[in-house]
Design a protein around this motif. Structure first.
Motif, short mmCIF file in Angstrom:
data_model
loop_
_atom_site.label_atom_id
_atom_site.label_comp_id
_atom_site.label_asym_id
_atom_site.label_seq_id
_atom_site.Cartn_x
_atom_site.Cartn_y
_atom_site.Cartn_z
N THR A 158 0.85 -1.19 0.00
CA THR A 158 0.00 0.00 0.00
C THR A 158 0.88 1.24 0.00
O THR A 158 1.87 1.30 0.74
N ALA A 161 -0.66 8.95 -1.16
CA ALA A 161 -0.89 9.77 -2.36
C ALA A 161 0.41 10.14 -3.06
O ALA A 161 0.42 10.37 -4.27
N GLN A 163 2.81 8.08 -3.35
CA GLN A 163 3.32 6.78 -3.80
C GLN A 163 4.52 6.31 -2.98
O GLN A 163 5.44 5.69 -3.50
N VAL A 204 -0.72 5.13 -11.99
CA VAL A 204 -1.37 5.25 -10.69
C VAL A 204 -2.09 6.59 -10.59
O VAL A 204 -3.21 6.67 -10.07
N GLY A 208 -6.09 7.09 -10.00
CA GLY A 208 -6.65 7.87 -8.91
C GLY A 208 -7.69 8.87 -9.39
O GLY A 208 -8.65 9.17 -8.68
N THR A 214 -11.38 -0.49 -7.96
CA THR A 214 -10.33 -1.48 -8.17
C THR A 214 -10.31 -1.93 -9.62
O THR A 214 -11.35 -1.90 -10.30
N SER A 240 -6.22 -1.04 -6.09
CA SER A 240 -7.45 -0.46 -5.55
C SER A 240 -7.09 0.85 -4.86
O SER A 240 -5.93 1.09 -4.51
N GLN A 241 -8.10 1.70 -4.69
CA GLN A 241 -7.86 2.99 -4.02
C GLN A 241 -8.92 3.21 -2.94
O GLN A 241 -10.05 2.74 -3.05
N GLU A 243 -10.20 6.32 -0.03
CA GLU A 243 -10.11 7.65 0.58
C GLU A 243 -10.10 7.50 2.10
O GLU A 243 -10.95 6.83 2.67
N LYS A 248 -5.55 9.77 0.17
CA LYS A 248 -5.85 8.59 -0.63
C LYS A 248 -4.76 7.54 -0.46
O LYS A 248 -3.57 7.86 -0.41
N TYR A 250 -3.40 3.75 -2.06
CA TYR A 250 -3.47 2.80 -3.17
C TYR A 250 -2.88 1.48 -2.72
O TYR A 250 -1.74 1.45 -2.21
#
Length: 483
Positions: A158, A161, A163, A204, A208, A214, A240-241, A243, A248, A250
């Motif tokens: 995971t 935002a 990354q 990515v 978003g 997903t 998948s994302q 909030e 956020k 990912y």
């Protein structure tokens, strides 16, 4: 006034009592001797002691016995500091005791004020039992979730935002080779080859923006990961994302498919080779039929014409011609039997596996001119299709020896137990490096693996340059129907 008591009696105290009784938190004041002089309605509700039984009593009445001595010392030290107010026990949990003896957690702060009568210490308390229970439940759920994530067979990574990695499970450690402490907080790009990093970041970002919860990554194609040792490997991945209050997140679920891709490549190569081998076998059979049977039959036809022409004339060459025709017919019959035996030996169907293996080894000795020993139980019986598979595995192993091994001696051993049939073909030939580039015989070995795999078995091949080769195959005896 109900729920509140104060030793002094004045109009100011009455107004203060009304105000304190409306407070939602327990408010308790003690004098320098740490005896209770103020006890509001919320305190009565929380602790269960009525005011007439609490006023004038030591504050330790409201504390578990194991904390009483340390609490008294803490209050004295606080009085000596001169600090007006502070939270009690720092980040530690403070416990109170109800009239029933039940202990419960509280948040507490303490303040002090100097009065003509002496110091007055006031403690404001809040029962946090429900919050503590909720925190314990949250911790339990978090621990369970962590256990589930760590027990997953797929890698779970995971990122936030920006990354950067915020979750990295145990399978991810095993697949990528990086321990969690070395990847947490670092960019996700460290887990992929340099040439894919820019495209991945944009992918990515676009994902978003879509708002889709997903989807699979790579549009159905495999993506490439990078291990800690620099090795690249193929993966399947979905993203998948979510909030959250922090922004956020990912989550990428990854599966190492190296073995599957290798198996697919090997099977494709084996299928191509098998197709070519079938065509070569058809061509060989066609040549042999043409070169041996067709020519022999053509010669017989010509001899029949000759006989028809010369029989009545009483030629003295007729007996010799008949002898020649008989020789041709015998040779044609032998060739037909040999070709048929190469395709499917009748002895396997008529007599069973043990005689068929004996026939196979004997033929190998004659054609390859290599000494070959066969060790097995002559009473061994195996049902189809396993008997054919065992025969073909030995046949293909001996063919590899004849073509590539340059061996002087070969040993074939067939054992059986309650659990498995074990085949072993060992030669003393030139051998080969099993980790090197693919050799011509490797597709033959791949064919052995595929035959064994289809029967639920396994193949182990050991070899080295100049040390010969050993091929060991195990097939499940119960599935093979060993008699």
């Amino acid at each position: 006034m109900p729920g509140f008591a104060w030793k002094a009696d004045s109009s100011a105290a009455a107004r203060l009592a009304s105000l304190l009784d409306s407070a939602m938190d327990a408010i308790i004041s003690v004098d320098e001797g740490q005896r209770i002089v103020l006890y509001n309605r919320a305190a009565e509700k929380i602790f269960g002691w009525p005011p007439e039984q609490a006023l004038g009593q030591p504050l330790t009445l409201l504390l578990p016995e194991r904390f009483q001595a340390s609490h008294n010392a803490a209050v004295r030290r606080f009085g000596a500091t001169g600090v007006t107010s502070r939270r009690m026990s720092g980040s530690a949990v403070v416990y109170g005791r109800r009239v029933s003896g039940e202990e419960f957690p509280v948040d507490a702060s303490i303040s002090q004020v100097d009065l003509p009568e002496g110091k007055l210490f006031t403690v404001i308390l809040r029962d946090v039992t429900e919050r503590a229970q909720a925190e314990r439940e949250q911790a339990r759920l978090a621990s369970r979730l962590s256990g589930l994530v760590d027990s997953a067979m797929d890698a779970i990574v995971t990122v936030d935002a920006s990354q950067r990695i915020v979750l990295y499970n145990r399978t991810a450690e095993r697949i990528f080779g990086w321990p969690a402490v070395q990847v947490m907080g670092r960019p996700m790009e460290m887990l992929m080859p340099q040439r894919f990093r820019a495209a991945h970041r944009q992918h990515v970002k676009r994902f978003g923006e879509t708002g889709i919860t997903t989807r699979r990554m790579g549009a159905g194609a495999l993506i490439v990961g990078l291990r800690a040792n620099g090795q690249e490997f193929p993966m399947e991945a979905s993203i998948s994302q979510l909030e959250t209050d922090e922004g956020k997140l990912y989550s990428v679920i990854l599966r190492d498919v190296t073995e599957r891709v290798q198996a697919q490549e090997e099977l494709a190569a084996f299928a191509a080779e098998a197709s070519g081998a079938r065509e070569q076998e058809k061509a060989r059979i066609a040549r042999e039929l043409h070169d041996e049977l067709a020519q022999s039959l053509t010669a017989l036809t010509m001899d029949l014409h000759w006989l028809r022409k010369n029989y009545r004339s009483g030629s003295a060459d007729v007996p010799a011609k008949l002898d020649a025709m008989e020789t041709i017919l015998e040779g044609s019959t032998a060739a037909t039997r040999r070709i048929a035996a190469d395709l499917r030996p009748p002895v396997l169907d008529d007599l069973g596996l043990a005689p068929a293996l004996q026939w196979l080894v004997q033929g190998f000795r004659q054609r390859a001119e290599v000494d070959c020993d066969l060790e097995m139980d002559e009473d061994l019986e195996v049902d189809e299709p396993y008997a054919t598979a065992v025969f073909r595995i030995v046949q293909e192993s001996l063919a590899n020896v004849r073509k590539h091994a340059q061996a002087r001696h070969v040993q074939v051993r067939v054992d059986r137990s309650a659990e498995a049939i074990t085949l072993c073909v060992r030669d003393d030939g030139v051998g080969f490096a099993t980790t090197g580039a693919r050799r011509p015989e490797s597709l033959g070995l791949l064919g052995l693996r595929e035959r064994a795999r289809l029967l639920g078995g396994s193949v182990a091949i050991s070899s080295a340059q100049g040390e010969g080769t050993s091929v060991q195959v195990q097939l499940p005896a119960r599935r093979a129907g060993v008699a």
